[in-house]
Design an enzyme around this catalytic site. Structure first.
Site, PDB file in Angstrom:
ATOM      1  N   GLY A  20      46.443  45.448  45.418  1.00  0.00           N
ATOM      2  CA  GLY A  20      45.329  46.445  46.043  1.00  0.00           C
ATOM      3  C   GLY A  20      44.045  45.479  45.754  1.00  0.00           C
ATOM      4  O   GLY A  20      42.983  46.339  45.891  1.00  0.00           O
ATOM      5  N   LYS A  69      37.581  32.460  37.256  1.00  0.00           N
ATOM      6  CA  LYS A  69      38.327  33.219  36.327  1.00  0.00           C
ATOM      7  C   LYS A  69      38.527  34.636  36.778  1.00  0.00           C
ATOM      8  O   LYS A  69      38.319  35.134  37.948  1.00  0.00           O
ATOM      9  CB  LYS A  69      37.689  33.212  35.177  1.00  0.00           C
ATOM     10  CG  LYS A  69      37.282  31.835  34.326  1.00  0.00           C
ATOM     11  CD  LYS A  69      36.513  32.018  33.083  1.00  0.00           C
ATOM     12  CE  LYS A  69      35.134  32.134  33.408  1.00  0.00           C
ATOM     13  NZ  LYS A  69      34.207  31.756  32.134  1.00  0.00           N
ATOM     14  N   GLY A  85      39.706  41.338  36.883  1.00  0.00           N
ATOM     15  CA  GLY A  85      40.355  42.820  37.186  1.00  0.00           C
ATOM     16  C   GLY A  85      40.301  43.554  36.022  1.00  0.00           C
ATOM     17  O   GLY A  85      39.899  44.722  36.095  1.00  0.00           O
ATOM     18  N   GLU A  86      40.457  42.996  34.678  1.00  0.00           N
ATOM     19  CA  GLU A  86      40.287  43.774  33.533  1.00  0.00           C
ATOM     20  C   GLU A  86      38.957  43.793  32.982  1.00  0.00           C
ATOM     21  O   GLU A  86      38.507  44.971  32.380  1.00  0.00           O
ATOM     22  CB  GLU A  86      41.322  43.171  32.633  1.00  0.00           C
ATOM     23  CG  GLU A  86      42.651  43.691  33.099  1.00  0.00           C
ATOM     24  CD  GLU A  86      43.918  42.751  32.481  1.00  0.00           C
ATOM     25  OE1 GLU A  86      43.678  41.812  32.768  1.00  0.00           O
ATOM     26  OE2 GLU A  86      44.573  43.239  31.764  1.00  0.00           O
TER      27      GLU A  86
END
Lengths: 781, 781
Positions: free
Chosen positions: B512, B739, B742-743
């Site tokens: 997603g 890099k 996402g987090e």
């Protein structure tokens, strides 16, 4: 030298593939470097899996009904497509009213010449055209929520046609003043296709004996168990097609071209398939129609042909009329062969090959290639007539040509008082007669010898028809030559898993022949992993690397070497890894039956699994491509078949008791699938020889045999005892030593039966199929 | 240095990947040669596609509802699976009677401890176990022809339990005499996980100021839009699984192991997915149960969890109690940091990592890594309690740890009278504080500066809580450090089609986040082909080469370089071919926007399509793998976030008005998907900071919030203005310079909000979530 899908000639020179591109008259030659070197031949004595008759890896699915055929694809919201077809052999569509059909509840779209894009199809015609040249041509199509409504909707479409003069018989079509099938005359390209070497007249002058005969062969249907058809689904601009096809890549490229979309947006998938035999090498009009209907409705569409459409709209083996004249000396040596033939194209050129490679001319190949003969001329007249277009069928041309040629040879032997095999050996060709290249291998002599032993050749009637009885038995034989060498390009990938199992991917397809099993065996052999630990994925253009379509008996010899090459690449990496773990040099190690061992001390071994566990996710992926064929060499499959028949002289019925079938197809990869191919080819060849015929009514252009009641296929009770066999050994043509066996066994079946009938009753049957009425008529002459 | 799926550590040295395999205590190091060299960095000024915010390549499917999620898979004859779950927090199953359920029409199979194979699961437990340690544990499962019958059948199963003592509160679980969750004590491995560097007591002695604070963080649910689940289908011994997962390869390997079948016989497919956030990295018990039910019945089985099961049985971010003590000098330099924390594991060790890599300990990482500090000690107590097992969630550990650490830093700045950013710059780490390696790149200073400008840092209250009003506004900030550098192994394949389009394959998945789009852009950039002409296939273990699971923000930095490498391999071959056609040297040619041109004369060009047409079917296939990370270097993502909040001092309500979020994630591949990640992380971080909490009733072990009414997720109306941004530039860590993002944006959100609240009202909120009652309570002190 066989044309590939795009009408481009691929010739191989050295370690490079040379592609000769012919476009708009310009010829360019380009070199493509092959990524991988070829490998040395396997050592015969070390073979573990190759050669074994292991059962099919997909046998479970087939036996339990779990196998997914195109028919079995069901998508949510799927519509059903049906096609309205022209009832006239030649007509102009003057009115089409779809309004009533459009109003039928459940009808979601109607497509016709009025709203379809003008997609070119055949010569200068279109997907939907107002001029229709045979019964069965596509007039309109419907998509509806179920098949019944779609059929009802077809009935509600009003189509009005203006009838045009038509011609069905090919000889009539050639006569001056015949109704023109198409503008430009009924002779394809306006002239015969002529091949000539030596001096044909001089050859006949040198002959001691001249044989002149007329032969005719009929139209044969492919009669696939699974009819042609497609299920299509658009996701945005991405089109997925499940197609019952022999060539997923060809369908992909054809569909991209027809719809004007990028190749990258088309995915073609085929898992299991119920027969193709040459008729499923390209997309059909039905495929394009299904895609257009799906686009119009925004829903998936399934469009499978029914049995009648399967007969009308998917091509057939064309009929032929062959006049043959051959000259031989007293010692049996051929001095000249002349062929004049007429082949019926149907209403259009087949889209399969451009006309210069016409399958109509392929029937002349055995005349040019099977025997050593200095003077040969073939003159082939491809003619348009108002029946649906012909297409390739299992050994196109060779089947028809060999039926006539091998009877002529039998006749010559008889008239010279020679053993037919001796006559053939007298004219044994040691190199390719057209290109003058040496064969990579030719063991036809072994086939003659082995076959003669197994049929007990010496038990044939010394004088044809010498025994007069109600049931007369006879033995006859015929030989064959076929391409079947395959070639690049073909690619494969093998992924090694952490538990020592592997996944093999290649873009070919298994059309029922056992390719999946054969490729797993090849990978097993090279990798030293058991076949049960290798899973193969085929027939998906999007995820697998390119491999050619499955036709021309090319699947094993084209793709097999790429599979071996990929396995070897993976093995190299596995042995490197093992070497680093075992503190050995990679070249000192080998793999066999799931164990890695020291070559010079095979008792020191470690399970492969223990090595692969250590690679973690640093996946080993082997990539392979097929190396080129040897330069300046001819690769052919040869074979000889022997038939033992019984003829009932009262009823004219011919019963084939036994067929011995021995071929030089190089190395056998799987003896069981090889025998399956031989058996299938013989059954289909026997059907061709004795019973199958598509009959066209000359007065109406309608097919009289469009179903499996009227069209007589052999049944289990007709099948003779089959003794399959091979000339042992490997062909150096490629790294697996194998050639194709799909088509060859069909080629000499009908002439072997005809020669056996001659041996039994002393009369020669020259018109196919050899039905009881023809036998009785021949006996009374 | 992050563990991979198999609990193996991959470290990279030079151009080889060194895999350190740790099994049963033995450590071995093996080298795996990478097939491809790394490539030089792209030239910034020449970039065409990389960096652009192009819309998602799968946007159409998502917007039109055509996208196929696991929920959307329907197979003919498919059954529906449902699971009976334990209602007690700790119990022994003493009787199970499934006979009534078995007799219900439509029920096809029932599975329980009585007939299921004893598949090990968690510590020393099994797939179905008689000892049950939390509410929601699996007791039995049913397969029926529809979901309703399956549910009815569950109601008809009689289960009798013997209740056992239980403990929910983690502090209580640690006390002597607490009910044992498992044999061996409630402290995981019987001891805390301790990290120490320098001399912690000496560090505190050197400090001018000591800050001591207690923090607590709550359990957060992943609350995926699409619940966990599987559709499974056996074809013979071949198992296909459609799974809503972040790691198709991990599920494949896990399922092969659980079922004791070869990896080659398992295929895992995931197309679209509705959220994972760390909870979908492995197969679930439901996956194995579905496979067993399908095997028992011979039919496909769909087993999707319902919303309540999604809360109970799919893991969560564990709660934490953190006692922090930090020492600073007057000039702001840190002398010592000490952490003691308790983390609640749930009833078992998470199967994701072995305990030494416990996510419970991950919360100590920011303490060890974010700032330069010579003396650090962290002491983490992972404790078993009778709730379901925890799992990874977006930036595991870092989110909890940073919430506390960055408030301590804020507090120190306040007490020292320093600008919080100045304090952070004073303690700016120039190398990795644990490994002593230099960073490949660190532009956190740029993030501080850019963020401060965009939030108008100078407008914050000079004295926290200085303005007294009904609505008090404040500005706060926090920084973050995360791994996100990715690494090998990852592989990709690119196939070039005859019309100049391409197909890209890699075994990763798009969960997603936009991976499909990003990889197409990378391939486009390298190949010079427009993104619209590249089709990507992901998420199918059988047909695509290995790529890691999508977790740890690793997808782009791991797989992206492999994609570029494959594209470069294909380009080399394309230019070779072009050179042979154009009579130029390949090295003199380049491709850009679908044109091949002479580097020294860019006006001389030819469309790529004209070259690819000439390759015929001699397919060009590029194969690529990721090169190793630079040796002896640390790859980290850094960032700073600034929150502007308004606190209603009468109601306690906190409203986040604006968040500025600036990260050093290396090169931006797609600015739109990058911003999406930042926005998503901030929303989820804000939910964590202000409203989300899974509440367990301590007296019954039952969850009070197992639905989206009781569990408060942020809605559109809660979302603040988000100003995303990056520290410009490329990281030399890999060939694409990128890099993971996402987090990181989730990590500093809650502490930035807490610091902003402190700036607004002058009181510090140390318990999450910061709900109005806690604000009011804090204000009254």
């Amino acid at each position: 030298m066989l044309p590939n899908a795009s009408g481009k000639v691929v010739v191989t020179v050295g370690r490079r593939v040379k592609t000769r591109v012919e476009e708009e008259g310009k010829i360019e030659e380009i070199n493509v470097e092959l990524p991988h070197e070829d490998l040395p031949p396997w050592e015969e004595k070390n073979l573990v899996w190759v050669g074994k008759g292991i059962p099919r890896v997909d046998g479970f699915e087939k036996c339990t009904g779990k196998a997914k055929y195109t028919y079995d694809i069901h998508l949510p919201g799927m519509l059903y497509g049906k096609i309205l077809r022209c009832p006239h052999p030649h007509a102009r569509l003057i009115r089409l009213d779809t309004s009533k059909a459009q109003r039928l509840s459940g009808v979601k779209a109607i497509l016709s010449q009025e709203n379809a894009p003008p997609i070119p199809w055949y010569n200068d015609s279109f997907l939907f055209d107002r001029t229709l040249r045979c019964v069965g041509e596509e007039v309109a199509a419907v998509a509806a929520v179920d098949e019944y409504i779609a059929r009802d909707a077809l009935d509600m479409i009003e189509a009005e046609y203006e009838s045009l003069p038509f011609v069905v018989d090919p000889e009539e079509a050639l006569r001056p003043g015949a109704p023109p099938v198409r503008p430009g005359g009924n002779l394809l390209d306006g002239k015969p296709i002529i091949y000539s070497r030596g001096e044909i007249e001089q050859g006949f002058d040198e002959a001691d004996l001249i044989i002149e005969e007329n032969f005719s062969t009929q139209v044969q249907a492919h009669a696939c168990m699974e009819t042609h058809g497609s299920v299509v689904n658009w996701e945005g601009d991405h089109l997925t097609i499940w197609e019952s096809t022999q060539g997923v890549s060809d369908v992909r490229e054809g569909m991209a071209k027809a719809l004007g979309i990028p190749i990258s947006k088309v995915r073609v998938i085929k898992d299991f398939m119920g027969g193709g035999f040459g008729s499923k090498t390209r997309e059909g009009k039905y495929t394009v129609i299904a895609a257009l209907l799906a686009k119009m409705t925004g829903r998936p569409v399934k469009l499978m042909l029914d049995r009648k459409e399967e007969f009308y709209a998917t091509g057939h083996r064309p009929s032929s009329l062959q006049y043959v004249k051959a000259g031989v000396k007293k010692d049996g040596s051929l001095t000249a062969i002349y062929l004049r033939s007429i082949g019926a194209c149907g209403a259009y050129e087949t889209p399969l090959f451009p006309s210069k490679f016409s399958m109509i001319d392929a029937l002349a190949r055995p005349y040019r290639e099977l025997y050593h003969c200095p003077n040969v001329k073939t003159e082939v007249y491809p003619v348009y007539n108002n029946i649906p277009v012909h297409t390739a069928q299992r050994a196109p041309g060779h089947v028809e040509g060999t039926f006539a040629l091998e009877q002529v040879m039998d006749q010559a032997a008889h008239q010279l008082g020679m053993d037919p095999i001796a006559l053939r050996m007298k004219n044994y060709a040691l190199k390719d007669q057209v290109e003058d290249f040496p064969y990579t291998r030719k063991a036809l002599d072994q086939c003659y010898q082995k076959g003669a032993e197994k049929i007990q050749w010496e038990k044939r009637n010394k004088k044809p028809g010498e025994k007069k009885a109600l049931i007369c038995e006879g033995i006859g034989m015929a030989g064959q030559i076929w391409g079947g060498g395959g070639g690049p390009p073909a690619y494969a990938i093998i992924k090694i898993n952490q538990d020592g199992t592997a996944n093999l991917l290649t873009g070919t397809q298994d059309i029922g022949t056992g390719s999946k099993t054969v490729f797993v065996q090849i990978a097993s052999e090279e990798l030293g992993i058991s076949p049960k630990d290798i899973t193969i994925t085929l027939g998906d253009t999007e995820t697998t690397p390119y491999a050619p379509r499955s036709s021309g008996s090319r699947t094993v010899p084209s793709v097999g070497p790429a599979v071996r090459s990929a396995a070897a690449d993976a093995k190299r990496q596995l042995l490197d890894l093992a070497g680093s773990i075992l503190d050995s040099k990679a070249e000192d190690l080998a793999i066999r039956e799931g164990q890695i061992y020291l070559k010079n001390n095979p008792t020191r071994k470690i399970p492969l699994k223990e090595i692969t566990q250590k690679m973690g996710n640093n996946m080993i992926m082997g990539v392979g491509s097929r190396g080129p064929n040897p330069p300046q060499a001819a690769i052919n499959v040869f074979g000889a078949q022997f038939a033992h028949v019984a003829v009932n002289t009262a009823t004219g019925e011919v019963r084939v008791l036994k067929v011995v079938s021995i071929h030089d197809a190089g190395r056998v990869i799987n003896s069981m699938t090889l025998n399956n191919q031989i058996e299938g080819g013989i059954v289909q060849g026997m059907g061709y020889g004795l019973m199958e015929e598509v009959i066209w009514d000359k007065g109406t252009g309608i097919m009289l045999t469009p179903n499996l009641h009227a069209y007589k296929l052999p049944t289990m009770l007709d099948i003779p005892e089959v003794v399959p066999g091979v000339a042992e050994g490997s062909d150096p043509a490629n790294n697996i030593g194998a050639k194709g066996i799909g088509e060859p066994p069909k080629i000499p079946t009908a002439p072997a039966i005809a020669n056996a009938i001659y041996n039994a009753i002393g009369v020669r049957l020259k018109e196919l199929p050899i039905t009881p009425d023809k036998v009785l008529r021949a006996l009374k002459i």
